[in-house]
Scaffold this motif. Structure first.
Motif, mmCIF file in Angstrom:
data_model
loop_
_atom_site.group_PDB
_atom_site.id
_atom_site.type_symbol
_atom_site.label_atom_id
_atom_site.label_comp_id
_atom_site.label_asym_id
_atom_site.label_seq_id
_atom_site.Cartn_x
_atom_site.Cartn_y
_atom_site.Cartn_z
ATOM 1 N N PHE A 179 8.083 -19.661 -9.500
ATOM 2 C CA PHE A 179 8.429 -18.629 -8.522
ATOM 3 C C PHE A 179 9.812 -18.889 -7.939
ATOM 4 N N ASP A 180 10.059 -20.130 -7.536
ATOM 5 C CA ASP A 180 11.326 -20.472 -6.905
ATOM 6 C C ASP A 180 12.481 -20.351 -7.893
ATOM 7 N N THR A 181 12.214 -20.639 -9.159
ATOM 8 C CA THR A 181 13.262 -20.583 -10.174
ATOM 9 C C THR A 181 13.795 -19.170 -10.368
ATOM 10 N N VAL A 182 12.920 -18.164 -10.313
ATOM 11 C CA VAL A 182 13.286 -16.799 -10.654
ATOM 12 C C VAL A 182 13.542 -15.927 -9.429
ATOM 13 N N VAL A 183 12.954 -16.261 -8.294
ATOM 14 C CA VAL A 183 13.043 -15.377 -7.128
ATOM 15 C C VAL A 183 14.483 -15.194 -6.654
ATOM 16 N N ILE A 184 15.351 -16.144 -6.989
ATOM 17 C CA ILE A 184 16.752 -16.054 -6.580
ATOM 18 C C ILE A 184 17.460 -14.867 -7.228
ATOM 19 N N SER A 185 16.892 -14.345 -8.314
ATOM 20 C CA SER A 185 17.529 -13.220 -9.006
ATOM 21 C C SER A 185 17.679 -12.008 -8.094
ATOM 22 N N GLY A 186 16.727 -11.832 -7.184
ATOM 23 C CA GLY A 186 16.804 -10.694 -6.282
ATOM 24 C C GLY A 186 17.868 -10.837 -5.211
ATOM 25 N N ALA A 187 18.298 -12.091 -4.971
ATOM 26 C CA ALA A 187 19.297 -12.334 -3.923
ATOM 27 C C ALA A 187 20.690 -12.521 -4.489
ATOM 28 N N ASN A 188 20.817 -12.542 -5.793
ATOM 29 C CA ASN A 188 22.099 -12.853 -6.429
ATOM 30 C C ASN A 188 23.219 -11.923 -5.968
ATOM 31 N N PHE B 132 3.384 -18.277 -14.984
ATOM 32 C CA PHE B 132 2.731 -17.306 -14.109
ATOM 33 C C PHE B 132 3.551 -17.086 -12.842
ATOM 34 N N GLY B 133 4.126 -18.156 -12.307
ATOM 35 C CA GLY B 133 4.976 -18.032 -11.128
ATOM 36 C C GLY B 133 6.219 -17.217 -11.403
ATOM 37 N N ILE B 134 6.794 -17.355 -12.613
ATOM 38 C CA ILE B 134 7.948 -16.549 -12.999
ATOM 39 C C ILE B 134 7.582 -15.065 -13.011
ATOM 40 N N LEU B 135 6.418 -14.766 -13.590
ATOM 41 C CA LEU B 135 5.965 -13.375 -13.650
ATOM 42 C C LEU B 135 5.773 -12.787 -12.258
ATOM 43 N N ILE B 136 5.100 -13.529 -11.389
ATOM 44 C CA ILE B 136 4.832 -13.036 -10.034
ATOM 45 C C ILE B 136 6.126 -12.873 -9.249
ATOM 46 N N ALA B 137 7.097 -13.742 -9.482
ATOM 47 C CA ALA B 137 8.376 -13.626 -8.781
ATOM 48 C C ALA B 137 9.101 -12.342 -9.157
ATOM 49 N N PHE B 138 9.095 -12.010 -10.447
ATOM 50 C CA PHE B 138 9.721 -10.755 -10.877
ATOM 51 C C PHE B 138 9.010 -9.551 -10.250
ATOM 52 N N LEU B 139 7.671 -9.599 -10.250
ATOM 53 C CA LEU B 139 6.915 -8.496 -9.656
ATOM 54 C C LEU B 139 7.158 -8.409 -8.158
ATOM 55 N N LEU C 39 14.289 -26.879 -27.269
ATOM 56 C CA LEU C 39 13.893 -25.486 -27.442
ATOM 57 C C LEU C 39 13.488 -24.865 -26.112
ATOM 58 N N ILE C 40 12.733 -25.639 -25.303
ATOM 59 C CA ILE C 40 12.286 -25.121 -24.005
ATOM 60 C C ILE C 40 13.481 -24.861 -23.101
ATOM 61 N N ASN C 41 14.418 -25.813 -23.044
ATOM 62 C CA ASN C 41 15.598 -25.633 -22.199
ATOM 63 C C ASN C 41 16.464 -24.488 -22.696
ATOM 64 N N GLY C 42 16.508 -24.306 -24.026
ATOM 65 C CA GLY C 42 17.258 -23.174 -24.563
ATOM 66 C C GLY C 42 16.674 -21.859 -24.123
ATOM 67 N N ALA C 43 15.341 -21.775 -24.130
ATOM 68 C CA ALA C 43 14.679 -20.560 -23.656
ATOM 69 C C ALA C 43 14.963 -20.331 -22.177
ATOM 70 N N GLY C 44 15.010 -21.423 -21.420
ATOM 71 C CA GLY C 44 15.325 -21.287 -19.999
ATOM 72 C C GLY C 44 16.734 -20.793 -19.761
ATOM 73 N N SER C 45 17.664 -21.252 -20.581
ATOM 74 C CA SER C 45 19.057 -20.799 -20.452
ATOM 75 C C SER C 45 19.166 -19.309 -20.729
ATOM 76 N N ILE C 46 18.477 -18.852 -21.768
ATOM 77 C CA ILE C 46 18.481 -17.428 -22.089
ATOM 78 C C ILE C 46 17.851 -16.623 -20.954
ATOM 79 N N LEU C 47 16.752 -17.167 -20.378
ATOM 80 C CA LEU C 47 16.082 -16.490 -19.275
ATOM 81 C C LEU C 47 17.018 -16.326 -18.087
ATOM 82 N N PHE C 48 17.743 -17.396 -17.733
ATOM 83 C CA PHE C 48 18.664 -17.326 -16.609
ATOM 84 C C PHE C 48 19.803 -16.347 -16.890
ATOM 85 N N TYR C 49 20.285 -16.331 -18.122
ATOM 86 C CA TYR C 49 21.372 -15.420 -18.468
ATOM 87 C C TYR C 49 20.935 -13.964 -18.307
#
Length: 283
Positions: free
Chosen positions: A33-42, A155-162, A267-277
């Protein structure tokens, strides 16, 4: 004979291993949740404080990542010294303080400080929570219980986007404050629930050398033969202490396993980089 067996079954404490593991795994939910919720404040905070792209990206948006790195590197020290439960409790406190602090921050420096605090919680949780779950679980349940932490991150990432989606337009220019502040709700609930879980019996046995307390917790976790389990732990600790440092994990024996782990994490970190981008490009 049947009544005697019935009494023995009823006298055994019911195992609540799954519930205890789930509470610890909720640290992963707040992690995601904390990782993704910042997207709304960017974009709103960039316009609010009129910062340069360099300052905004390296200092404001990345501050939680710096905290995560530091927390993951040094998180094992307090986890080993003070116990898994105490560290999990303080992780909840860090998340709560970070959520409230970022929501009410009036300048980029205060905001970044509280984001750093949340990043520390993320980093330490990636060490303490999986360690705790693996130590309280049995050999048969360790895989699926440990996977709950990873599931909760996603699941926290999903809820943060919602959450960001539904809070958009809630309070005009202060939407982003609500998006960040709402994380205080699961953080506080998690902190309260951690108070109800026991300490890791393995830590109590290995570090505190309290056999009676470790046995009591094992019975609560549903271990059928705690004395045999305690003997296994002590034997493992003695074997580890007597093993020369030169025959540690960085030897040819574990070379293939280490390479597989390295590739998997890449691979996991690569997916995270793409997610952040994608996340930041959207806003």
């Amino acid at each position: 004979m049947q009544s005697q067996r019935l009494e023995e079954v009823e006298s055994k404490p019911k195992s609540n291993l799954f519930g205890i593991s789930l509470i610890a795994a909720l640290a992963g939910f707040i992690f995601g949740f904390d990782t993704v919720v910042i997207s709304g404040a960017n974009l709103p905070i960039k316009e609010l404080w009129n910062t340069s792209p360099w300052f905004h990206g390296l200092f404001i948006m990345s501050m939680a990542l710096w905290g995560t790195v530091i927390g993951s590197i040094f998180g094992g020290i307090p986890t080993q010294k003070y116990g898994r439960k105490k560290v999990l409790l303080w992780i909840g406190v860090l998340f709560s303080v970070s959520a409230i602090g970022t929501a009410i921050a009036q300048d980029p420096y205060t905001f970044s400080f509280f984001r750093f605090i949340g990043g520390l919680g993320i980093g330490v949780s990636s060490v303490a929570a999986p360690t705790y779950i693996s130590e309280i679980s049995t050999a048969k349940t360790r895989g699926r219980l440990g996977a709950m932490y990873q599931f909760n991150i996603v699941f926290g990432i999903l809820i943060a986007f919602l959450s960001n989606y539904f809070l958009q337009g809630f309070d005009g220019q202060n939407d982003w404050r609500w998006m960040l502040g709402v994380m205080a709700i699961p953080s506080i609930l998690y902190t309260i629930m951690v108070l109800s879980i026991p300490e890791s019996p393995r830590w109590i046995l290995s570090v505190k050398n309290n056999r009676a307390e470790a046995k009591r917790i094992m019975l609560r976790l549903g271990v059928e033969d705690p004395d045999a389990y305690i003997s296994t732990i002590l034997e493992s600790d003695n074997k580890q202490d007597s093993t020369p440092k030169s025959s540690g994990i960085f030897t040819s024996r574990y070379r293939v396993v280490l390479w597989l782990a390295f590739l998997l994490l890449s691979l996991i970190n690569g997916a995270g980089s793409i997610l952040f981008y994608i996340m930041l490009r959207k806003y």
